[in-house]
Each structure stands twice: as C-alpha cells, then as structure tokens.
Design an enzyme around this catalytic site. Sequence first.
Site, PDB file in Angstrom:
ATOM      1  N   CYS A  47      21.916 -22.845   4.317  1.00 44.53           N
ATOM      2  CA  CYS A  47      20.915 -23.820   4.752  1.00 44.53           C
ATOM      3  C   CYS A  47      21.494 -25.235   4.668  1.00 44.53           C
ATOM      4  O   CYS A  47      22.011 -25.627   3.623  1.00 44.53           O
ATOM      5  CB  CYS A  47      19.699 -23.699   3.846  1.00 44.53           C
ATOM      6  SG  CYS A  47      18.431 -24.936   4.124  1.00 44.53           S
ATOM      7  N   CYS A  66      14.904 -22.833  -0.020  1.00 43.39           N
ATOM      8  CA  CYS A  66      13.754 -23.705   0.274  1.00 43.39           C
ATOM      9  C   CYS A  66      12.778 -23.088   1.267  1.00 43.39           C
ATOM     10  O   CYS A  66      11.720 -23.669   1.522  1.00 43.39           O
ATOM     11  CB  CYS A  66      14.239 -25.046   0.807  1.00 43.39           C
ATOM     12  SG  CYS A  66      14.972 -24.967   2.457  1.00 43.39           S
ATOM     13  N   HIS A  96      10.270  -2.904  10.839  1.00 41.63           N
ATOM     14  CA  HIS A  96      11.574  -3.248  10.256  1.00 41.63           C
ATOM     15  C   HIS A  96      11.898  -4.733  10.382  1.00 41.63           C
ATOM     16  O   HIS A  96      13.055  -5.122  10.266  1.00 41.63           O
ATOM     17  CB  HIS A  96      12.670  -2.379  10.888  1.00 41.63           C
ATOM     18  CG  HIS A  96      12.513  -0.916  10.568  1.00 41.63           C
ATOM     19  ND1 HIS A  96      13.126   0.083  11.273  1.00 41.63           N
ATOM     20  CD2 HIS A  96      11.796  -0.296   9.594  1.00 41.63           C
ATOM     21  CE1 HIS A  96      12.787   1.259  10.757  1.00 41.63           C
ATOM     22  NE2 HIS A  96      11.976   1.056   9.742  1.00 41.63           N
ATOM     23  N   CYS A 154      19.456 -27.283   1.704  1.00 42.15           N
ATOM     24  CA  CYS A 154      19.577 -27.057   0.253  1.00 42.15           C
ATOM     25  C   CYS A 154      20.795 -26.219  -0.126  1.00 42.15           C
ATOM     26  O   CYS A 154      21.054 -26.015  -1.307  1.00 42.15           O
ATOM     27  CB  CYS A 154      18.308 -26.384  -0.268  1.00 42.15           C
ATOM     28  SG  CYS A 154      18.183 -24.638   0.160  1.00 42.15           S
ATOM     29  N   ASP A 214      14.115  -6.512  17.791  1.00 44.70           N
ATOM     30  CA  ASP A 214      14.643  -7.414  18.823  1.00 44.70           C
ATOM     31  C   ASP A 214      13.622  -8.367  19.431  1.00 44.70           C
ATOM     32  O   ASP A 214      13.974  -9.231  20.225  1.00 44.70           O
ATOM     33  CB  ASP A 214      15.296  -6.578  19.934  1.00 44.70           C
ATOM     34  CG  ASP A 214      14.401  -5.438  20.399  1.00 44.70           C
ATOM     35  OD1 ASP A 214      13.224  -5.683  20.685  1.00 44.70           O
ATOM     36  OD2 ASP A 214      14.906  -4.292  20.472  1.00 44.70           O
ATOM     37  N   ASN A 234      10.475  11.056  25.065  1.00 41.12           N
ATOM     38  CA  ASN A 234      11.769  10.922  24.402  1.00 41.12           C
ATOM     39  C   ASN A 234      12.780  11.739  25.195  1.00 41.12           C
ATOM     40  O   ASN A 234      12.438  12.762  25.771  1.00 41.12           O
ATOM     41  CB  ASN A 234      11.687  11.463  22.962  1.00 41.12           C
ATOM     42  CG  ASN A 234      12.794  10.936  22.077  1.00 41.12           C
ATOM     43  OD1 ASN A 234      13.034   9.735  22.034  1.00 41.12           O
ATOM     44  ND2 ASN A 234      13.478  11.828  21.389  1.00 41.12           N
TER      45      ASN A 234
END
Length: 240
Positions: free
Chosen positions: A149, A131, A120, A152, A105, A213
């Site tokens: 895109c 391109c 990740h 292209c 994020d 945690n």
Amino acid sequence: MEQRTQLQRIIDKTHSLVFFGGAGVSTESGIPDFRSVDGLYNQKYPVPPEVILSRTYYEQHPEQFFDFYREKMLFLSAKPNPAHRWLARMEAENRLAGVVTQNIDGLHQAAGSRLVWELHGSVHRNKCRGCGRQFSAQELLQTTGVPLCPDCGGRIKPEVVLYEEPLDEAVIEGALDAIRRADTMIIAGTSLTVYPAAGLIRYFRGENLVLINRDPTPADSKATLCIHDKVGQVLADIKI
Ligand code: ZN
C-alpha cells in the site's frame, strides 16, 4: 422432446430462477479453469496451483504467490459471454432470485447483474491489510513483486477465498436464501465436486433442477433435465 425445447418450457414457467455457476461459465469468455493445469504450468511453477493459492503459501511465499496470481488469475480483458448476458436479462425482467458463482472474475456484474453471490470472492476487490484501502484489479496488475500500500506500506490481499480460508458467511446466507426462494435452479459449468456446490443443491425446493455441463456430473440423476453442452451456447437459444 428436444432438450432445448424442454428447457424453454421450464424457463417459460419460471418466476424465480437461481443460477449456480462454476468455472465452465467463464471458459467461454476465454478464462481457463486453473484446475485443468497443463504441463506448462508445472515447468514454470514448482508447486501445483492448489498449493500456490493457499493461505499458507500467500503468507510464506508472497512473491511467488503474486507472480502466479497476476499471470494466471487476472484476465481483465475478458468479456461477458451469452450466459452472463442471458442472466442479466432475466434479472432485468425480475425473474431471477440470484446468481451464485464460484468464479472470481466479476463477469456477471460486467454483464449488468446485481444479484450475485460470489462464493470465492472477486479479483476486483483488493484490500490493504494495514489501513483497509481498496485497490482495483488493474492497480494490482500493474504492481511487481509483493504489492504494498502506498499509504501505509501494508501488504495488499486480494479478496479471493484462498485454500484453507473459510467462505464468507454472509455470502453463503445470501446464496442459500436465493436457492430456497427459487422455483427453478440451473447448475452450469461445474463438475459439482468442488466444495460447497454439492451441499448447496440440497437447499433447493423448487420444481425444476437443470444441469448444463459438458461432462456428466454426480448430480445428473437428480435433475429434471441434463444438457451436456456449453452453457452460453445453450442459453443463447432460450427466449426470455
Ligand atoms: Zn494501507
């Protein structure tokens, strides 16, 4: 001794911290862990997120992939929480070896961190496969169907590591280097069951391993200190 006092004493002696964070670091910013899928997902999407977010699915069902991706993976209004801000302050004080994150994020960078290894990838980098032109997450969010895109006509691929795809070796090397140089390691917001988290801990040679945690993890017994609480709330109490 009270746990936060113990953590404060560890941080007081820390010259080079490495932070390893999982999905639990971002949930305090309102970003849900897609692995904790509820029934609602299942009603709308025919297959589980782990299947949708795979390379095969991206290639074979791009329209469904991007529907899910735009709806469930892009939380562009999310803001850094106290955990992100605390780590950015440690870096500003030159006491951070690096942040290694499983999150995509970009909230560490939004808080001001630069030494970030994104295992990740990131939703903020999207590349045309034709391109190579780069697109922002905002631009991707505004597309419908399969994003192509305008230059292209190539298909745009988020630079997020999908299931079946290997991690970027340069990112792993950077993460390992930060882990090896650290005198303290904090692991937070991860159950340590997702690859490669468990393996990376083995490279830490410093003095103090701290786990933060909400639920117990398989590595609790190896840690100097375990705090079962929300990471942002814990770090907000720790003075730098
Ligand atoms: Zn292109």
